[in-house]
Scaffold this motif. Structure first.
Motif, short mmCIF file in Angstrom:
data_model
loop_
_atom_site.label_atom_id
_atom_site.label_comp_id
_atom_site.label_asym_id
_atom_site.label_seq_id
_atom_site.Cartn_x
_atom_site.Cartn_y
_atom_site.Cartn_z
N TYR A 162 14.80 -84.32 37.44
CA TYR A 162 15.61 -83.13 37.05
C TYR A 162 15.22 -81.85 37.74
CZ TYR A 162 17.96 -79.82 33.64
OH TYR A 162 18.67 -78.92 33.48
N ALA A 163 14.15 -81.67 37.83
CA ALA A 163 13.49 -80.38 38.74
C ALA A 163 14.17 -80.31 40.13
CB ALA A 163 11.98 -80.25 38.83
N TYR A 164 14.31 -81.45 40.92
CA TYR A 164 15.16 -81.48 42.09
C TYR A 164 16.34 -80.79 42.30
CZ TYR A 164 16.76 -83.50 46.49
OH TYR A 164 17.00 -83.61 47.83
N ILE A 165 17.09 -80.94 41.11
CA ILE A 165 18.53 -80.34 41.00
C ILE A 165 18.37 -78.66 41.52
CG2 ILE A 165 20.61 -79.46 39.81
CD1 ILE A 165 19.86 -81.88 37.98
N GLY A 166 17.45 -78.01 40.91
CA GLY A 166 17.41 -76.75 41.29
C GLY A 166 16.41 -76.28 42.24
N ALA A 167 15.24 -77.16 42.18
CA ALA A 167 14.09 -76.67 43.31
C ALA A 167 13.91 -77.51 44.37
CB ALA A 167 12.81 -76.63 42.18
N GLY A 168 14.40 -78.61 44.31
CA GLY A 168 14.63 -79.70 45.44
C GLY A 168 14.99 -79.19 46.64
N SER A 169 14.64 -80.36 47.51
CA SER A 169 15.19 -79.74 49.22
C SER A 169 15.82 -80.78 49.82
CB SER A 169 14.19 -79.17 49.92
OG SER A 169 13.54 -77.85 49.41
N LEU A 170 16.94 -80.63 50.68
CA LEU A 170 17.62 -81.54 51.51
C LEU A 170 17.76 -81.03 52.75
CD1 LEU A 170 18.91 -84.57 51.63
CD2 LEU A 170 21.29 -83.21 50.79
N ALA A 171 17.28 -81.75 53.76
CA ALA A 171 17.75 -81.32 55.20
C ALA A 171 16.90 -80.17 55.40
CB ALA A 171 19.03 -81.27 55.45
N LEU A 222 45.28 -74.17 31.64
CA LEU A 222 44.22 -75.19 31.05
C LEU A 222 43.28 -75.77 32.03
CD1 LEU A 222 43.54 -76.59 28.20
CD2 LEU A 222 44.89 -78.39 28.87
N SER A 223 44.01 -76.10 33.00
CA SER A 223 42.95 -76.55 34.07
C SER A 223 42.05 -75.66 34.85
CB SER A 223 44.00 -76.99 35.52
OG SER A 223 44.85 -78.03 34.94
N VAL A 224 42.50 -74.46 35.12
CA VAL A 224 41.56 -73.44 35.67
C VAL A 224 40.18 -73.12 34.80
CG1 VAL A 224 43.00 -72.53 37.19
CG2 VAL A 224 42.70 -71.41 35.06
N TYR A 225 40.54 -73.03 33.63
CA TYR A 225 39.38 -72.62 32.64
C TYR A 225 38.65 -74.07 32.24
CZ TYR A 225 41.33 -68.20 30.82
OH TYR A 225 42.04 -67.23 30.72
N VAL A 226 38.85 -75.21 32.54
CA VAL A 226 38.09 -76.36 32.44
C VAL A 226 37.28 -76.37 33.85
CG1 VAL A 226 38.27 -79.11 32.81
CG2 VAL A 226 40.00 -77.84 31.06
N PHE A 227 37.95 -76.17 34.61
CA PHE A 227 37.05 -76.11 36.09
C PHE A 227 36.11 -75.13 35.90
CE2 PHE A 227 36.47 -74.33 40.53
CZ PHE A 227 35.92 -75.36 41.17
N GLY A 228 36.40 -73.59 35.24
CA GLY A 228 35.34 -72.70 35.09
C GLY A 228 34.33 -72.95 34.18
N GLY A 229 34.53 -73.89 33.25
CA GLY A 229 33.41 -74.44 32.35
C GLY A 229 32.73 -74.99 33.02
N LEU A 230 33.38 -76.30 33.88
CA LEU A 230 32.51 -77.30 34.79
C LEU A 230 31.70 -76.24 35.68
CD1 LEU A 230 31.73 -80.15 35.43
CD2 LEU A 230 33.79 -79.87 37.36
N CYS A 231 32.17 -75.47 36.56
CA CYS A 231 31.17 -74.78 37.17
C CYS A 231 30.06 -73.86 36.67
CB CYS A 231 32.07 -73.52 38.16
SG CYS A 231 33.30 -74.24 39.31
N ALA A 232 30.25 -73.56 35.44
CA ALA A 232 29.29 -72.90 34.74
C ALA A 232 28.18 -73.57 34.33
CB ALA A 232 29.69 -72.02 33.46
N GLY A 233 28.61 -74.93 33.86
CA GLY A 233 27.56 -76.03 33.19
C GLY A 233 26.86 -76.51 34.64
N ILE A 234 27.45 -76.36 35.70
CA ILE A 234 26.47 -76.97 36.76
C ILE A 234 25.53 -75.94 37.14
CG2 ILE A 234 26.48 -77.63 39.28
CD1 ILE A 234 29.27 -78.58 38.80
N ALA A 235 25.85 -74.66 36.93
CA ALA A 235 25.02 -73.45 37.35
C ALA A 235 23.88 -73.57 36.28
CB ALA A 235 25.78 -72.17 36.99
N GLY A 236 24.27 -74.06 34.89
CA GLY A 236 23.24 -73.99 33.95
C GLY A 236 22.21 -74.90 34.16
N LEU A 237 22.83 -76.09 34.92
CA LEU A 237 21.78 -77.21 35.19
C LEU A 237 20.74 -76.96 36.21
CD1 LEU A 237 24.01 -80.24 35.50
CD2 LEU A 237 22.43 -79.74 33.87
N ILE A 238 21.15 -75.93 37.35
CA ILE A 238 20.51 -75.60 38.30
C ILE A 238 19.50 -74.40 37.87
CG2 ILE A 238 20.52 -73.97 40.48
CD1 ILE A 238 23.23 -75.34 41.23
N LEU A 239 19.93 -73.70 36.97
CA LEU A 239 19.12 -72.65 36.33
C LEU A 239 18.01 -73.01 35.66
CD1 LEU A 239 21.04 -69.76 35.11
CD2 LEU A 239 19.25 -69.42 36.83
N SER A 240 18.31 -74.19 34.82
CA SER A 240 17.32 -74.72 33.85
C SER A 240 16.16 -75.63 34.71
CB SER A 240 17.84 -75.56 32.68
OG SER A 240 18.60 -76.59 33.36
#
Length: 347
Positions: A162-171, A222-240
């Protein structure tokens, strides 16, 4: 040629970003220095990209929402909920380092983020509630939901996957940068290589005319709000995952305001219509670079937000073509009063 270049939406944001970077270089000569440690790159520029990744993600989603003439004030709360759900799921597992457990937690978090985005989109498109009110509901309630999930405490986890999502490295680069690149590429392909981008701009320019022309405006909204929610969710994963913990009270706090500023700095109008994804990314980088600069210079914490607000205001004024024209006219009147008087008499 020069006039077209100056009028390009990306010109002034890039100038401001370059100015901030040059100032940092002059203040700290090793600002551009990159160091390789254990096969990974480290340095101030890498930190700006890494720490700015969550804001860039939220801003990309906010760009499409604003392009339809809407606004999403709930993205900060979605960031907090996303991190809280994933950390809670991992903390309840017998083996927190289990990859299937982490994948399940991430999928649950992203699914909930999609549902929250769907909720916002339904209120705006189906219930016809003003976007600022519809998303304000989740902004307030969502922060409370995040605190309920965490029980008012900070949930800490010890999970390498889980830590790799926000603190890991690739290339040799932070993995979060690749996540942003993937989301940006997907958004670009969907909006610039298909008709979706034209639909979004059409709805943002005139939603009623779009409906009369046969466009399913509600579906687009409807589509753009769903996409906005998904982007915010991914950002939450990175932060945490970056701090291996979830704080329902402070995670994503005021992210919605920074995201709106990034979109506006990037050249997208709050009235809807044309949008610029790359401009938004540059706007987010400006905000993150500004934050880094403030901390590096040693601005007292009690006036940090004031300094940030003043600089952002200056950036917006510089970018405003109407403001620049007004300044040019006043400068010309002050320096060439005789010419102005003669022109007035001739006309």
């Amino acid at each position: 040629m020069a006039g077209r270049l100056v009028r390009h939406p990306m010109f002034w944001p890039l100038c401001v970003l370059a100015s901030l970077l040059i100032f940092n270089l002059l203040y700290s000569p090793d600002f551009f220095s990159l160091v390789v440690r254990n096969g990974n790159l480290y340095g101030s520029l890498i930190d700006i990209l890494n720490f700015g990744a969550p804001l860039m993600l939220v801003s990309i989603g906010m760009t499409l929402v604003i392009a339809t003439g809407g606004i999403d004030l709930s993205v900060g709360s979605i960031v907090a909920i996303s991190g809280a759900i994933s950390c809670l799921a991992i903390s309840k597992g017998a083996d927190q380092g289990s990859l299937p457990l982490v994948i399940g937690a991430v999928l649950a978090s992203m699914a909930l983020s999609l549902v929250l985005g769907l909720w916002n989109g339904a209120l705006v498109s189906a219930a016809r509630i003003q976007p600022i009110i519809a998303t304000l509901i989740l902004m307030v309630a969502g922060r409370g939901i995040a605190q309920l999930i965490t029980g008012g405490q900070i949930i800490t986890v010890s999970s390498s996957p889980y830590a790799y999502i926000g603190a890991g490295s690739l290339a040799a680069l932070p993995f979060s940068i690749f996540i942003v690149a993937a989301v940006l590429l997907a958004a670009f392909l969907l909006t610039r290589k298909t008709a979706l981008g034209l639909f979004i701009e059409s709805v943002g320019s005139n939603a009623r005319a779009s409906r009369l022309a046969g466009l399913r405006a509600n579906t687009v909204i409807l589509s753009v709000y769903v996409f906005g929610g998904l982007c915010a969710g991914i950002a939450g994963l990175i932060l945490s995952s970056n701090v291996s913990s979830a704080d329902g009270n402070n995670a994503g706090l005021w992210y919605e305001l920074d995201a709106i500023l990034a979109v506006v700095i990037g050249g997208t109008s709050l009235n809807g219509g044309r949008f610029y994804l790359m401009g938004t990314v540059v706007g987010a980088l400006i905000i993150q670079t500004l934050t880094t600069t403030i901390y590096m210079v040693g601005v007292p914490p009690e006036i940090t937000l004031v300094v940030k607000a003043v600089v952002v205001l200056a950036v917006c004024l510089i970018q405003s073509e109407a403001f620049r024209k007004t300044l040019a006219i006043r400068w010309k009147k002050r320096n060439y009063p005789i010419e102005q008087e003669a022109t007035r008499h001739v006309t």
